[in-house]
Design an enzyme around this catalytic site. Sequence first.
Site, PDB file in Angstrom:
ATOM      1  N   SER A 203      26.054  12.731  65.560  1.00  0.00           N
ATOM      2  CA  SER A 203      26.479  11.855  64.470  1.00  0.00           C
ATOM      3  C   SER A 203      26.970  10.522  65.030  1.00  0.00           C
ATOM      4  CB  SER A 203      27.530  12.556  63.615  1.00  0.00           C
ATOM      5  OG  SER A 203      27.748  11.871  62.405  1.00  0.00           O
TER       6      SER A 203
ATOM      7  N   GLU B  70      20.794  17.554  56.415  1.00  0.00           N
ATOM      8  CA  GLU B  70      21.825  16.585  56.763  1.00  0.00           C
ATOM      9  C   GLU B  70      22.642  16.127  55.545  1.00  0.00           C
ATOM     10  OE1 GLU B  70      22.654  15.789  59.689  1.00  0.00           O
ATOM     11  OE2 GLU B  70      20.961  15.774  61.074  1.00  0.00           O
TER      12      GLU B  70
ATOM     13  N   HIS C  95      24.761  18.961  58.301  1.00  0.00           N
ATOM     14  CA  HIS C  95      25.207  17.961  59.269  1.00  0.00           C
ATOM     15  C   HIS C  95      26.334  18.524  60.135  1.00  0.00           C
ATOM     16  CE1 HIS C  95      25.595  13.936  60.851  1.00  0.00           C
ATOM     17  NE2 HIS C  95      26.889  13.912  60.578  1.00  0.00           N
TER      18      HIS C  95
END
Length: 524
Positions: free
Chosen positions: A218, A331, A434
Amino acid sequence: MANLNRIRRQRSCLAGLGLLTAALAFGANPRVETLSGTVEGVSLEGVDAFKGIPFAAPPVGELRWKAPQPVEKWDTVRAAHEYGPSPMQYDVYGDIEFGPAGVSEDCLYLNVWVPSEKKTADLPVLIYFNGGGLICGNGAEPRYAGESLARKGIIVVTANYREGIFGFYSHPQLSSETTYGGSGNYGLLDMVAAIEWVKNNIAQFGGDPDRITIAGESAGSISVSALTMSPLSRGLIAGAIGSSGSTLFSGGIMDLATAEKEGEEKMRQMGCESLDQMRAMDADELLEKSQSFGLMPFVVDGFFMAEQPLEIMKAGAQADVPMLIGWNSLEAGPSFLLRTEEPTLENLKKVLGDTFGDETDEVLRLYGITTDADVTGPGATQLASDLFIGYITWKWTDLQGNTAKSPVYRYRYTHPRPWKKGDEHRRVAEGAVHAADIEYAMGNLDTNTVYDWQPDDYKVSEVFQDIYLNFVKTGNPNPSDAQSWTPINGKDVPPVMQISGQPEVTSDSLLQTRYKFIDKAMKK
């Protein structure tokens, strides 16, 4: 005399090594002499851990919003048994864990895990930078711990960096203080300082300073991509791993003039009139007053980032090293697209129109979204995932594969987490959400007590760890006896490793068609 001194130094080193070996044999804590002073770690099962080592001076007082400065040396043995303080932050996402030292503006510490039985080997090194939107997260989080991977033959390092307003704040007064006339990106400069520390000290731990791979997820992945493009760091690394994110946002990163203007407005919002007032403000007060500012931007500051990342990559001026880049299958969900709108096809067309204009119907067709029911279905979920972070990660792999000679390996992580403990409905996500990959890749499932891990989860974790280990050791994620996963370089339909309970390499032409379409729309 010079030769005599050299012999004396060699004898001294050998004597020190002998004492260290004897101390380890009797179970004493391991010690390593860094350029700043001696640190004492702790011995775990097959791993020596050195935590809370300062790699730069505390960025406080007059050093707030300055590039990291050299750490002050120490003469006595420094205990490196516990994590140092984490960067100033709130637990914005609800899943951040802090070490016993809590948070502090004095946060520039790193941690090193070394295989106990391979002290004299030139071991490859992995430096992992945490995610958290550049506003939270830290190198002390259990999910990032390097013990599992180090036990399998590499050195692992995690390092803090300044976050939020402490790490990413630009202002004309700050720019006037620098020789290059820019400001911002202090958190990224901290990462450079951490890499430089590893480069200069890791041989003392048994590591190879020429085999450093940087990795992150990320915001950590976005930072890794930036580090591969910066003239300050791209020559220091031998490889890069990116999980869900890159700097290749639509519209690019913020230009300095805009960042400085925003910085002036932020100063006014905090009731300050000068940089001196901002620097005099207590760290807790500064954190509290800056919470409304949201995510902090990277800046084309003329120093860390000389120009827009897209232009750097088009020119092939980024690091030409092996890269392993991928993203997760889930995600984001449809609510990311719809914002506050009701889930109808009409509303979805409305919000997508800002990006795709008269080609909105075509993008909906590519993702199989034709009815109201589809707006909350798998196609919409995939589109949301791609527009959130999948596309910019794909763009990184696409450009890297076309402008660099070193191999680029692409993966897609699809394994869902198991149900949460105590979840009577045994709910499981339809894919990998995610950040769900972190504990699997780092071998740290047991540090997360929220989920009811099953044998299949540990199996996937072993697969993912092996991919990381192979890549860090050789620049190739394949095991030595199998080379089925080939680089994407020069391929019209690149191979993708689907990482799950049954990993397999696929050539997903639909995936490539969708991303090419989004890419065309983003250029308009």
